[in-house]
Motif scaffolding. Structure first.
Motif, PDB file in Angstrom:
ATOM      1  N   SER A  96       0.800  -1.223   0.000  1.00 54.36           N
ATOM      2  CA  SER A  96       0.000   0.000   0.000  1.00 54.36           C
ATOM      3  C   SER A  96       0.828   1.267   0.000  1.00 54.36           C
ATOM      4  O   SER A  96       1.907   1.330   0.588  1.00 54.36           O
ATOM      5  CB  SER A  96      -0.919   0.002   1.217  1.00 54.36           C
ATOM      6  OG  SER A  96      -1.697   1.177   1.247  1.00 54.36           O
ATOM      7  N   ASN A 199      -3.088   2.479  -8.985  1.00 57.53           N
ATOM      8  CA  ASN A 199      -3.002   1.059  -9.330  1.00 57.53           C
ATOM      9  C   ASN A 199      -4.136   0.660 -10.272  1.00 57.53           C
ATOM     10  O   ASN A 199      -4.237  -0.481 -10.690  1.00 57.53           O
ATOM     11  CB  ASN A 199      -3.030   0.227  -8.041  1.00 57.53           C
ATOM     12  CG  ASN A 199      -2.270  -1.070  -8.175  1.00 57.53           C
ATOM     13  OD1 ASN A 199      -1.349  -1.188  -8.981  1.00 57.53           O
ATOM     14  ND2 ASN A 199      -2.661  -2.061  -7.396  1.00 57.53           N
ATOM     15  N   THR A 318     -10.934  11.023  -3.486  1.00 54.85           N
ATOM     16  CA  THR A 318     -10.737   9.677  -2.960  1.00 54.85           C
ATOM     17  C   THR A 318     -10.362   9.580  -1.486  1.00 54.85           C
ATOM     18  O   THR A 318     -10.645   8.571  -0.834  1.00 54.85           O
ATOM     19  CB  THR A 318      -9.644   8.998  -3.806  1.00 54.85           C
ATOM     20  OG1 THR A 318      -8.562   9.936  -3.948  1.00 54.85           O
ATOM     21  CG2 THR A 318     -10.157   8.617  -5.172  1.00 54.85           C
TER      22      THR A 318
HETATM   23  N1  F0G Z   1      -6.565   8.273  -4.415  1.00 53.30           N
HETATM   24  C1  F0G Z   1      -6.129   7.842  -3.232  1.00 53.30           C
HETATM   25  C2  F0G Z   1      -6.283   8.731  -2.050  1.00 53.30           C
HETATM   26  C3  F0G Z   1      -5.517   6.572  -3.115  1.00 53.30           C
HETATM   27  O1  F0G Z   1      -5.094   6.161  -1.930  1.00 53.30           O
HETATM   28  C4  F0G Z   1      -5.368   5.782  -4.278  1.00 53.30           C
HETATM   29  C5  F0G Z   1      -4.730   4.480  -4.212  1.00 53.30           C
HETATM   30  C6  F0G Z   1      -5.873   6.278  -5.485  1.00 53.30           C
HETATM   31  C7  F0G Z   1      -6.451   7.522  -5.516  1.00 53.30           C
HETATM   32  C8  F0G Z   1      -5.779   5.510  -6.753  1.00 53.30           C
HETATM   33  O2  F0G Z   1      -6.658   4.433  -6.776  1.00 53.30           O
HETATM   34  O3  F0G Z   1      -5.011   2.630  -7.079  1.00 53.30           O
HETATM   35  O4  F0G Z   1      -7.432   2.233  -7.451  1.00 53.30           O
HETATM   36  O5  F0G Z   1      -6.131   3.629  -9.042  1.00 53.30           O
HETATM   37  N2  F0G Z   1      -4.148   4.031  -3.176  1.00 53.30           N
HETATM   38  C9  F0G Z   1      -3.612   2.670  -3.039  1.00 53.30           C
HETATM   39  C10 F0G Z   1      -3.187   2.415  -1.606  1.00 53.30           C
HETATM   40  C11 F0G Z   1      -2.629   2.293  -4.064  1.00 53.30           C
HETATM   41  O6  F0G Z   1      -2.312   1.559  -1.377  1.00 53.30           O
HETATM   42  O7  F0G Z   1      -3.720   3.032  -0.705  1.00 53.30           O
HETATM   43  P1  F0G Z   1      -6.304   3.146  -7.639  1.00 53.30           P
END
Ligand code: F0G
Length: 351
Positions: A96, A199, A318
């Motif tokens: 992560s 990801n 997000t």
């Molecule tokens: N925004 C946030 C705040 C995230 O934590 C992540 C991904 C994304 C966008 C992108 O989403 O990976 O589905 O394209 N975080 C992952 C993690 C990789 O380990 O917390 P995604």
């Protein structure tokens, strides 16, 4: 209700239902499953008046930072941890950039499972690290980046009976697709969705969710310029960006993200760190919405590229701004020191 049939089971009436109960018809679960929930989902969708003015179209913000651990990961994690528990797993693991770790740790704690997380050493925001540690996960600081961490946990879980809860796990996508369903429930239709891409699990999940309710908005994905493999068309060996959550050079859901883009006549584009930080500060200062830097990539992309022909656009924010206090402090004004006397306070307030 989130506790299933325990002696203290809540039988409705306490706030909104968790995501699995709410979307039971669309998810691979039964009400009798050992559901692990923190009443995730049902997040606010707010009109962004100032951004709407700047873009010249109606822009709404899906505030995923309002989930229990402060990010959209909770939607996927309630499903992944419930499935792991149903299958008899005792331990869950993930690689992560921070939010997945925080969410996995919380849901594992709630479900009575052990949790281990591999994070890139020194590259995850302070709030996320604090969460993972507080929830009792074993936090492993890898001297490597996210892509290496994901490769290693994939190898590890081939050899050990530990449930992998990264978005390569199908239940993660099942949970996360519900955000698209909420958007359609509330809006009926929308023309475009702006979303940060790391990801590439979330863009894949939204596209699946829209498809299941007969909608096909343009999927506009945004990557940070220093970590933009999908834009470049090749892996990035040493990804770099201020938006640590999306510091990823080899997305696991690469193909799915590209086909979501193609099928929806959308686009995946890059935004610079400066553009991300501009949007980050603008959202906080002019919309009253504090998200983390990676989240602001969705708005940065919309401001940079526009959304041709769209009358209504949703931007996915997000994660919560409090996840990354360090970047916030670096990007904002300083405090005003003051002696405890009225004249000094007057000068400080009015000056
Ligand atoms: N925004 C946030 C705040 C995230 O934590 C992540 C991904 C994304 C966008 C992108 O989403 O990976 O589905 O394209 N975080 C992952 C993690 C990789 O380990 O917390 P995604």
């Amino acid at each position: 209700m989130s506790h299933g049939a325990g002696p203290f089971a809540i039988r409705g009436g306490h706030g909104h239902p968790g995501l699995i109960h709410r979307f039971l018809d669309h998810l691979p679960f039964e009400a009798t499953d050992p559901i692990v929930s923190l009443q995730e989902g049902s997040t606010p969708l707010v009109l962004a008046e100032r951004i709407s003015e700047r873009v010249g179209t109606e822009v709404l913000l899906k505030i995923e930072g309002a989930n229990p651990t402060g990010s959209f990961k909770d939607r996927g994690m309630c499903c992944a941890v419930t499935a792991a528990k149903r299958e008899g797993a005792e331990t869950v693991i993930c690689a992560s950039t921070g939010n997945t770790a925080a969410s996995a740790a919380a849901y594992a704690a709630r479900g009575g499972l052990r949790c281990a997380v591999l994070v890139p050493d020194g590259k995850i925001a302070a709030g996320k690290l604090a969460q993972a540690l507080m929830h009792g996960a074993r936090v492993i600081a890898l001297r490597g980046n996210f892509d290496e961490a994901l490769e290693l946990v994939r190898e590890l879980t081939k050899a050990h009976p530990i449930a992998l809860v990264n978005s390569v796990n199908r239940y993660r996508l099942e949970g996360q697709k519900t955000a698209a369903m909420e958007l359609v429930e509330e809006l009926g239709t929308l023309d475009a969705l702006c979303i940060p891409v790391g990801n590439a699990g979330n863009i894949t999940a939204y596209w699946k969710g829209f498809g299941e309710v007969g909608q096909a908005p343009r999927m506009l994905g945004f990557q940070a310029e220093g970590a933009a493999p999908l834009v470049l068309g090749h892996r990035v060996e040493a990804p770099e960006t201020v938006a640590s959550a999306i510091r990823i050079g080899n997305p696991a859901r690469w193909e799915e993200a590209m086909s979501a883009m193609t099928q929806s006549a959308g686009a995946i584009e890059a935004v610079t760190d400066e553009e991300i930080l501009d949007a980050y500060r603008f959202l906080a200062a002019h919309e009253g919405v504090f998200c983390e830097p990676a989240s602001a990539a969705s708005v940065a992309g919309l401001l940079k590229y526009g959304a041709p022909d769209a009358r209504r656009v949703a931007c996915v924010l997000t994660g919560h701004g409090l996840k990354d206090p360090q970047t916030a402090m670096e990007q904002s004004g300083s405090v005003v020191p003051c002696e405890p006397q009225l004249a000094a306070v007057e000068a400080a307030v009015l000056g």
